[in-house]
Scaffold this motif. Structure first.
Motif, PDB file in Angstrom:
ATOM      1  N   ILE A 150     -62.617  17.714 -20.571  1.00  0.00           N
ATOM      2  CA  ILE A 150     -63.051  19.101 -20.768  1.00  0.00           C
ATOM      3  C   ILE A 150     -62.546  19.985 -19.642  1.00  0.00           C
ATOM      4  CG2 ILE A 150     -65.070  20.612 -20.841  1.00  0.00           C
ATOM      5  CD1 ILE A 150     -66.554  18.429 -22.313  1.00  0.00           C
ATOM      6  N   ALA A 151     -62.593  19.464 -18.405  1.00  0.00           N
ATOM      7  CA  ALA A 151     -62.130  20.262 -17.261  1.00  0.00           C
ATOM      8  C   ALA A 151     -60.645  20.580 -17.386  1.00  0.00           C
ATOM      9  CB  ALA A 151     -62.400  19.509 -15.967  1.00  0.00           C
ATOM     10  N   LYS A 152     -59.844  19.601 -17.776  1.00  0.00           N
ATOM     11  CA  LYS A 152     -58.410  19.824 -17.934  1.00  0.00           C
ATOM     12  C   LYS A 152     -58.136  20.824 -19.053  1.00  0.00           C
ATOM     13  CE  LYS A 152     -57.139  15.232 -16.227  1.00  0.00           C
ATOM     14  NZ  LYS A 152     -56.705  13.872 -16.617  1.00  0.00           N
ATOM     15  N   LEU A 153     -58.908  20.732 -20.131  1.00  0.00           N
ATOM     16  CA  LEU A 153     -58.750  21.674 -21.235  1.00  0.00           C
ATOM     17  C   LEU A 153     -59.101  23.082 -20.783  1.00  0.00           C
ATOM     18  CD1 LEU A 153     -58.173  22.157 -24.234  1.00  0.00           C
ATOM     19  CD2 LEU A 153     -60.581  21.645 -24.697  1.00  0.00           C
ATOM     20  N   LEU A 154     -60.162  23.192 -19.979  1.00  0.00           N
ATOM     21  CA  LEU A 154     -60.588  24.489 -19.466  1.00  0.00           C
ATOM     22  C   LEU A 154     -59.506  25.117 -18.597  1.00  0.00           C
ATOM     23  CD1 LEU A 154     -62.991  26.496 -19.214  1.00  0.00           C
ATOM     24  CD2 LEU A 154     -63.664  25.228 -17.165  1.00  0.00           C
ATOM     25  N   LEU A 155     -58.880  24.315 -17.756  1.00  0.00           N
ATOM     26  CA  LEU A 155     -57.841  24.823 -16.862  1.00  0.00           C
ATOM     27  C   LEU A 155     -56.579  25.218 -17.622  1.00  0.00           C
ATOM     28  CD1 LEU A 155     -58.202  22.342 -13.877  1.00  0.00           C
ATOM     29  CD2 LEU A 155     -58.947  24.714 -13.955  1.00  0.00           C
ATOM     30  N   SER A 156     -56.212  24.426 -18.627  1.00  0.00           N
ATOM     31  CA  SER A 156     -54.978  24.713 -19.357  1.00  0.00           C
ATOM     32  C   SER A 156     -55.147  25.871 -20.335  1.00  0.00           C
ATOM     33  CB  SER A 156     -54.512  23.462 -20.115  1.00  0.00           C
ATOM     34  OG  SER A 156     -55.489  23.059 -21.061  1.00  0.00           O
ATOM     35  N   SER A 157     -56.358  26.051 -20.861  1.00  0.00           N
ATOM     36  CA  SER A 157     -56.573  27.114 -21.843  1.00  0.00           C
ATOM     37  C   SER A 157     -56.816  28.467 -21.186  1.00  0.00           C
ATOM     38  CB  SER A 157     -57.769  26.774 -22.746  1.00  0.00           C
ATOM     39  OG  SER A 157     -58.962  26.698 -21.985  1.00  0.00           O
ATOM     40  N   GLU A 158     -57.270  28.466 -19.938  1.00  0.00           N
ATOM     41  CA  GLU A 158     -57.545  29.703 -19.221  1.00  0.00           C
ATOM     42  C   GLU A 158     -57.028  29.578 -17.795  1.00  0.00           C
ATOM     43  OE1 GLU A 158     -57.822  33.065 -18.484  1.00  0.00           O
ATOM     44  OE2 GLU A 158     -58.869  32.775 -20.398  1.00  0.00           O
ATOM     45  N   PRO A 159     -55.744  29.881 -17.561  1.00  0.00           N
ATOM     46  CA  PRO A 159     -55.123  29.692 -16.247  1.00  0.00           C
ATOM     47  C   PRO A 159     -55.858  30.363 -15.089  1.00  0.00           C
ATOM     48  CG  PRO A 159     -53.458  30.165 -17.908  1.00  0.00           C
ATOM     49  CD  PRO A 159     -54.791  30.372 -18.568  1.00  0.00           C
ATOM     50  N   ALA A 160     -56.598  31.436 -15.361  1.00  0.00           N
ATOM     51  CA  ALA A 160     -57.325  32.109 -14.283  1.00  0.00           C
ATOM     52  C   ALA A 160     -58.346  31.191 -13.635  1.00  0.00           C
ATOM     53  CB  ALA A 160     -58.017  33.359 -14.822  1.00  0.00           C
ATOM     54  N   ASN A 161     -58.788  30.170 -14.375  1.00  0.00           N
ATOM     55  CA  ASN A 161     -59.783  29.256 -13.824  1.00  0.00           C
ATOM     56  C   ASN A 161     -59.233  28.435 -12.660  1.00  0.00           C
ATOM     57  OD1 ASN A 161     -62.061  29.852 -15.389  1.00  0.00           O
ATOM     58  ND2 ASN A 161     -61.269  28.654 -17.104  1.00  0.00           N
ATOM     59  N   ILE A 162     -57.913  28.330 -12.568  1.00  0.00           N
ATOM     60  CA  ILE A 162     -57.336  27.574 -11.452  1.00  0.00           C
ATOM     61  C   ILE A 162     -57.648  28.265 -10.139  1.00  0.00           C
ATOM     62  CG2 ILE A 162     -55.029  28.579 -11.241  1.00  0.00           C
ATOM     63  CD1 ILE A 162     -55.790  24.860 -11.353  1.00  0.00           C
ATOM     64  N   ASP A 163     -57.666  29.592 -10.149  1.00  0.00           N
ATOM     65  CA  ASP A 163     -58.015  30.329  -8.934  1.00  0.00           C
ATOM     66  C   ASP A 163     -59.489  30.146  -8.588  1.00  0.00           C
ATOM     67  OD1 ASP A 163     -55.458  31.375  -8.402  1.00  0.00           O
ATOM     68  OD2 ASP A 163     -55.763  32.959  -9.876  1.00  0.00           O
ATOM     69  N   HIS A 164     -60.331  30.079  -9.609  1.00  0.00           N
ATOM     70  CA  HIS A 164     -61.748  29.826  -9.359  1.00  0.00           C
ATOM     71  C   HIS A 164     -61.938  28.435  -8.755  1.00  0.00           C
ATOM     72  CE1 HIS A 164     -62.438  33.481 -11.419  1.00  0.00           C
ATOM     73  NE2 HIS A 164     -62.317  33.013 -12.660  1.00  0.00           N
ATOM     74  N   LEU A 165     -61.147  27.482  -9.250  1.00  0.00           N
ATOM     75  CA  LEU A 165     -61.253  26.116  -8.725  1.00  0.00           C
ATOM     76  C   LEU A 165     -60.786  26.055  -7.274  1.00  0.00           C
ATOM     77  CD1 LEU A 165     -62.035  23.234  -9.401  1.00  0.00           C
ATOM     78  CD2 LEU A 165     -59.712  22.833 -10.225  1.00  0.00           C
ATOM     79  N   LYS A 166     -59.775  26.846  -6.944  1.00  0.00           N
ATOM     80  CA  LYS A 166     -59.315  26.896  -5.555  1.00  0.00           C
ATOM     81  C   LYS A 166     -60.411  27.418  -4.632  1.00  0.00           C
ATOM     82  CE  LYS A 166     -54.428  27.791  -6.603  1.00  0.00           C
ATOM     83  NZ  LYS A 166     -53.351  28.785  -6.468  1.00  0.00           N
ATOM     84  N   VAL A 167     -61.155  28.423  -5.096  1.00  0.00           N
ATOM     85  CA  VAL A 167     -62.258  28.956  -4.291  1.00  0.00           C
ATOM     86  C   VAL A 167     -63.300  27.867  -4.047  1.00  0.00           C
ATOM     87  CG1 VAL A 167     -64.182  30.597  -4.265  1.00  0.00           C
ATOM     88  CG2 VAL A 167     -61.924  31.331  -5.063  1.00  0.00           C
ATOM     89  N   ILE A 168     -63.620  27.128  -5.098  1.00  0.00           N
ATOM     90  CA  ILE A 168     -64.584  26.029  -4.958  1.00  0.00           C
ATOM     91  C   ILE A 168     -64.067  25.002  -3.967  1.00  0.00           C
ATOM     92  CG2 ILE A 168     -65.677  24.101  -6.169  1.00  0.00           C
ATOM     93  CD1 ILE A 168     -65.693  25.850  -8.669  1.00  0.00           C
TER      94      ILE A 168
END
Length: 240
Positions: free
Chosen positions: A94-112
């Motif tokens: 699910i996490a990989k799907l979330l990252l690939s379907s919405e690239p902006a989430n990669i920046d959120h993950l970097k913040v985390i």
């Protein structure tokens, strides 16, 4: 006062296999089935729960898919040890799907990552032993041996940061760190730009270990933050 609609009060009948799954899960949660125990045979479970073989088999497959048991064909199924790694692995797809379907989430993950690893660095610095520091230096040497191979270099990078998290003696921090880095690097595996900065990564890792070995929490956190800030600039998402 809000009135409930008739729909809210309806009782939903669970599938037989779902009911068997819940019973088995309760057996694991209560300790009736402990890690390493053999799972009762299908026939025993059929008799105990009063259901047919299909319901039992479907429930066992669900138990395996959630990492609670391991089914061995030709052998007896056993209960798995419940670890943080097992729990977080359930989020992987699910996490990989979330990252690939919405690239902006990669920046959120970097913040985390910044928040988590800065805190990890401070805690690890307080607990780091000479043995811990020596093993981290060995991992840096192992990463240096992978220069020229981007995939193996990244895997060695994950190993370094995961071992750093292990020093905290908090298995949840270690599991979250490993999964988070795996998601980051896998998502960027084809987009990562290798611009001759690998040696910088290695030297920054060595700097972090120096402060860890000195049990200097402030300096370790600062070195780690500088390392992550530079590393972020290596990731570039292809234009849509």
């Amino acid at each position: 006062m809000n009135e409930q609609s008739p729909q809210d009060n309806k009782i939903v009948r669970l599938k037989l296999s779902d009911q068997v799954f819940e019973r088995l899960r309760e057996m694991v949660a209560s300790g009736e089935l402990a890690p390493g125990d053999v799972v009762p045979s299908e026939r025993v479970l059929m008799e105990r729960f009063g259901v047919g073989r299909p319901a039992v088999r479907e429930a066992l497959q669900a138990m395996q898919s959630k990492g609670l048991i391991t089914i061995t064909h030709g052998g007896r199924s056993r209960v798995n040890a419940l670890t943080a790694g097992v729990a977080f692995s359930q989020l992987d797809d699910i996490a990989k799907l979330l990252l690939s379907s919405e690239p902006a989430n990669i920046d959120h993950l970097k913040v985390i990552r910044h928040i988590l690893e800065r805190g990890t660095a401070r805690l690890a610095a307080q607990k780091c032993t000479a043995k811990d520091a020596a093993e981290l230096l060995a991992l840096i040497d192992a990463q240096r041996a992978q220069l020229g191979n981007a995939e193996l270099f990244m895997k060695a990078d994950i190993a370094f940061h995961t071992r750093l998290a292990q020093i905290t003696a908090n298995p949840l921090i270690q599991a979250i760190t490993e999964m988070m880095l795996t998601w980051l690097f896998e998502y960027h595996s084809s987009l990562l730009l290798w611009s001759g900065r690998e040696e910088t990564t290695l030297s920054e890792h060595a700097e972090i270990v120096k402060y860890l070995a000195a049990n200097d929490a402030d300096a370790t956190e600062q070195a780690l933050e500088a390392h992550l800030s530079r590393a972020d600039s290596r990731f570039k998402v292809a234009p849509s």
